[in-house]
Enzyme design. Structure first.
Site, PDB file in Angstrom:
ATOM      1  N   GLY A   1       0.873 -35.773  54.474  1.00  0.00           N
ATOM      2  CA  GLY A   1       1.805 -36.899  54.615  1.00  0.00           C
ATOM      3  C   GLY A   1       2.914 -36.733  53.611  1.00  0.00           C
ATOM      4  O   GLY A   1       2.885 -35.817  52.777  1.00  0.00           O
TER       5      GLY A   1
ATOM      6  N   GLY B   1       4.242 -36.943  50.538  1.00  0.00           N
ATOM      7  CA  GLY B   1       3.673 -37.264  49.230  1.00  0.00           C
ATOM      8  C   GLY B   1       4.733 -37.598  48.195  1.00  0.00           C
ATOM      9  O   GLY B   1       4.434 -38.100  47.110  1.00  0.00           O
ATOM     10  N   ARG B   2       5.963 -37.277  48.519  1.00  0.00           N
ATOM     11  CA  ARG B   2       7.042 -37.574  47.565  1.00  0.00           C
ATOM     12  C   ARG B   2       8.343 -37.784  48.329  1.00  0.00           C
ATOM     13  O   ARG B   2       9.413 -37.380  47.879  1.00  0.00           O
ATOM     14  CB  ARG B   2       7.198 -36.442  46.575  1.00  0.00           C
ATOM     15  CG  ARG B   2       7.318 -35.099  47.248  1.00  0.00           C
ATOM     16  CD  ARG B   2       7.864 -34.131  46.316  1.00  0.00           C
ATOM     17  NE  ARG B   2       7.812 -32.808  46.905  1.00  0.00           N
ATOM     18  CZ  ARG B   2       8.380 -31.767  46.349  1.00  0.00           C
ATOM     19  NH1 ARG B   2       9.026 -31.917  45.221  1.00  0.00           N
ATOM     20  NH2 ARG B   2       8.311 -30.610  46.906  1.00  0.00           N
TER      21      ARG B   2
ATOM     22  N   LYS C   1      13.839 -37.325  49.028  1.00  0.00           N
ATOM     23  CA  LYS C   1      12.758 -36.415  48.627  1.00  0.00           C
ATOM     24  C   LYS C   1      12.735 -36.349  47.102  1.00  0.00           C
ATOM     25  O   LYS C   1      13.772 -36.091  46.490  1.00  0.00           O
ATOM     26  CB  LYS C   1      13.029 -35.043  49.232  1.00  0.00           C
ATOM     27  CG  LYS C   1      11.966 -34.009  48.924  1.00  0.00           C
ATOM     28  CD  LYS C   1      12.215 -32.740  49.725  1.00  0.00           C
ATOM     29  CE  LYS C   1      11.270 -31.635  49.293  1.00  0.00           C
ATOM     30  NZ  LYS C   1      11.569 -30.371  49.978  1.00  0.00           N
TER      31      LYS C   1
ATOM     32  N   ARG D   1       6.627 -33.421  62.671  1.00  0.00           N
ATOM     33  CA  ARG D   1       6.142 -32.056  62.462  1.00  0.00           C
ATOM     34  C   ARG D   1       5.048 -31.702  63.450  1.00  0.00           C
ATOM     35  O   ARG D   1       4.411 -32.608  64.021  1.00  0.00           O
ATOM     36  CB  ARG D   1       5.546 -31.971  61.033  1.00  0.00           C
ATOM     37  CG  ARG D   1       6.563 -32.325  59.965  1.00  0.00           C
ATOM     38  CD  ARG D   1       5.894 -32.998  58.753  1.00  0.00           C
ATOM     39  NE  ARG D   1       6.903 -33.640  57.903  1.00  0.00           N
ATOM     40  CZ  ARG D   1       7.502 -33.034  56.875  1.00  0.00           C
ATOM     41  NH1 ARG D   1       7.157 -31.820  56.540  1.00  0.00           N
ATOM     42  NH2 ARG D   1       8.420 -33.665  56.180  1.00  0.00           N
TER      43      ARG D   1
ATOM     44  N   ASP E   1       2.660 -28.131  58.862  1.00  0.00           N
ATOM     45  CA  ASP E   1       3.314 -29.372  58.415  1.00  0.00           C
ATOM     46  C   ASP E   1       4.760 -29.109  58.015  1.00  0.00           C
ATOM     47  O   ASP E   1       5.493 -30.042  57.703  1.00  0.00           O
ATOM     48  CB  ASP E   1       2.545 -30.009  57.249  1.00  0.00           C
ATOM     49  CG  ASP E   1       2.271 -29.021  56.123  1.00  0.00           C
ATOM     50  OD1 ASP E   1       1.695 -27.955  56.396  1.00  0.00           O
ATOM     51  OD2 ASP E   1       2.659 -29.301  54.973  1.00  0.00           O
ATOM     52  N   ASN E   2       5.174 -27.855  58.019  1.00  0.00           N
ATOM     53  CA  ASN E   2       6.557 -27.534  57.674  1.00  0.00           C
ATOM     54  C   ASN E   2       7.333 -27.022  58.879  1.00  0.00           C
ATOM     55  O   ASN E   2       8.316 -26.302  58.730  1.00  0.00           O
ATOM     56  CB  ASN E   2       6.590 -26.485  56.554  1.00  0.00           C
ATOM     57  CG  ASN E   2       6.135 -27.066  55.217  1.00  0.00           C
ATOM     58  OD1 ASN E   2       6.164 -28.277  55.025  1.00  0.00           O
ATOM     59  ND2 ASN E   2       5.710 -26.219  54.312  1.00  0.00           N
TER      60      ASN E   2
ATOM     61  N   ASP F   1      11.944 -27.869  54.710  1.00  0.00           N
ATOM     62  CA  ASP F   1      11.180 -27.599  53.492  1.00  0.00           C
ATOM     63  C   ASP F   1      11.538 -26.260  52.854  1.00  0.00           C
ATOM     64  O   ASP F   1      10.834 -25.266  52.986  1.00  0.00           O
ATOM     65  CB  ASP F   1       9.666 -27.702  53.746  1.00  0.00           C
ATOM     66  CG  ASP F   1       9.206 -29.140  53.555  1.00  0.00           C
ATOM     67  OD1 ASP F   1      10.073 -30.004  53.310  1.00  0.00           O
ATOM     68  OD2 ASP F   1       8.000 -29.402  53.652  1.00  0.00           O
TER      69      ASP F   1
END
Ligand code: AMP
Ligand code: MG
Length: 512
Positions: free
Chosen positions: A118, A120-121, A141, A211, A280-281, A290
């Protein structure tokens, strides 16, 4: 000795860059936000995300605002550079209409299944529909922890923020589908990594941040209703033509495969190595996302790997197409319940769609390589020419970017490659290639072969100057030069050439 960062753990960073921006005076102290948010993802069910505001930073200052992108989104760049705009990018002020969320996803990381990741930042502030009628995410981000931080601090050091700014905008300038950078700020706070670093926040723009891992999350919790809602959302946003098809979800899968094949071909044609092609990227929109330990290859070697964490070379240059294919197979797997109620039938459809990747990739790659070489048709003979050239380049470790530029100049009788020569043994090849060129060859080649790319040593220099010497000059200069990748300026030789001996960058770090 490693230089000490300009800030230590006790100090506030005191990064104040207001003087260096290329935008006009801050003439809009601004109480109102001139951003018309419309947040379709936040209207999806609650278990698609966590509602979570960014957390406060102590003294944000602007690093750079991307005026051209702001205009594309219908956002006033002067406002963005104003104190109110800076507070928004820093995550300190939640602008009217924003509805910050962090999204949930899962993913295969270096081949290993992780059932719950998820943002995270990162915080999705919301979406805007630009004057071009395209819907864009505006995401922060480095904007603080979220329920998906998994023990991380939710922050980004300034270095990786600058790297993402430089590389994402260079990719956009080279016509590669990519997330963009709207603005970057320094937070005035320290983030603790191997050594203390100044913190930064990047305002990232994407057509969406959905994603492969987003589908995988709902598939793994066997929530077919959510999968279907997500697929409907993606069709609405990116692939509305699928509505007309007999099986819209199969159409969606095929469209994503096609876009990814074209994307990876573009990476290969530029010598770009993503470095972390985890599921996830990879975005359903087909945009690059990313920018962590990514890098451009200098000397041509298909086995090149830069990322310090990629020990097995899983994401080496030559593996990228195969990895994308594998990732898409995992997407197809996650979408099986949508394709057909009969599992065997669904598997057959998925298999056929995934098998489409290789020919799509090869066609896009050969077409692009044809353009780089000024050749129009991909015949057996031209394909042999391409392969022979790559073989020569590999044997002589010639510079990937400059070799194509050298050939471009040969086709046009110019010298816009600073006298670079790819090495011995190319003359015979050139004698086979030149007779194949037609009158448009040179112009095709100019448009396909950049001269100024964000070479790793230049990116490192820009980051080093900013982080250790509080000098943003090299960063701004590099953004401006790589924003015009196809031009030629005799004074910019240093920005086109490979790293001088001893300065070449062999390894890149996530630095997250
Ligand atoms: P990446 O390799 O950058 O794609 O990150 C993988 C996952 O780790 C994503 O879910 C990120 O949101 C998360 N992550 C990366 N860095 C941090 C951090 N500093 N704090 C919290 N989560 C992070
Ligand atoms: Mg990621």
């Amino acid at each position: 000795m490693t230089p000490t960062p300009i800030c230590d753990a006790e100090q506030r960073c005191g990064f104040r860059y207001n003087g260096l921006m290329n935008n006009g005076p801050m003439n809009n102290p601004g109480g109102t936000t001139p951003i018309a948010f419309d947040n379709s993802y936040a209207r999806l069910p609650e278990h698609f995300f966590a509602r979570q505001p960014p957390s406060h930073v102590s003294s944000p200052s602007i690093i750079r605002v991307n005026s051209a992108l702001a205009a594309q989104l219908g956002i006033d760049a002067d406002w963005l550079a104003s104190p109110a705009g800076i507070q928004m990018v820093a995550g300190n002020q939640n602008p009217p209409g924003a509805d910050p969320i962090s999204t949930v996803y899962a993913g295969f990381q270096f081949g290993n299944w992780n059932p719950q990741l998820g943002d995270g930042r990162a915080h999705l502030l919301g979406e805007v529909v630009g004057p071009d009628n395209v819907r864009y995410d505006i995401q922060l981000k480095g904007s603080g922890p979220t329920p998906y931080s998994r023990g991380g601090d939710g922050r980004a050091p300034l270095g990786p923020v600058l790297r993402e700014y430089i590389v994402s905008e260079a990719m956009a300038a080279m016509g590669v589908p990519t997330t963009r950078t709207l603005a970057a700020v320094a937070t005035g706070d320290i983030v603790q990594r191997d050594e203390p670093q100044p913190g930064g926040v990047l305002a990232r723009v994407a057509q969406s941040h959905i994603r492969i891992g987003t589908f995988q999350y709902f598939s793994s919790i066997q929530d077919v209703e959510a999968l279907q809602l997500l697929a409907e959302h993606v069709i609405d946003r990116h692939y509305p033509h699928c509505r007309e098809l007999d099986n819209p979800y199969l159409g969606l899968l095929e469209a994503v495969i096609e876009h990814q094949a074209e994307l990876i071909a573009k990476w290969q044609l530029l010598g770009f190595i993503h470095g972390v092609m985890n599921t996830d990227n990879m975005l359903l929109s087909g945009e690059t996302v990313d920018y962590g330990p990514c890098a451009f290859m200098d000397a041509f070697d298909p086995a090149t790997v830069f990322s310090s964490i990629d020990h097995a070379g899983r994401y080496a240059y030559q593996n990228q197409p195969g990895i994308a294919n594998w990732n898409l197979a995992t997407l197809a797997q996650a979408m099986l319940p949508l394709l057909d109620a009969n599992r065997d039938a669904a598997v057959a459809m998925a298999q056929q769609a995934v098998d489409g990747f290789a020919p799509l990739f090869v066609a896009a790659y050969q077409q692009g390589m044809g353009n780089k070489l000024g050749l129009q048709i991909a015949s057996d003979e031209t394909i042999e020419l391409m392969n022979d050239l790559l073989g020569l380049m590999r044997a002589s470790r010639s510079d990937f970017t400059l070799t194509f530029r050298y050939l471009t100049d040969l086709a046009g009788d110019q010298d816009e490659h600073y006298g670079y020569h790819p090495g011995d043994g190319f003359d015979d090849w050139v004698r086979r290639w030149q007779p194949q060129l037609d009158e448009q060859a040179h112009s095709r080649m100019v448009a396909a072969n950049p001269l100024y790319i964000p070479r790793n040593h230049l990116v490192e220099d820009a980051i080093e100057a900013a982080v250790y010497r509080a000098d943003l000059g090299p960063f701004h200069r590099l953004v401006e030069i790589t924003g015009k990748p196809y031009g030629y300026d005799p004074a910019l030789e240093r920005f086109a050439m490979p790293a001088p001996p001893g300065q070449s960058v062999r390894q890149t770090f996530c630095g997250t």
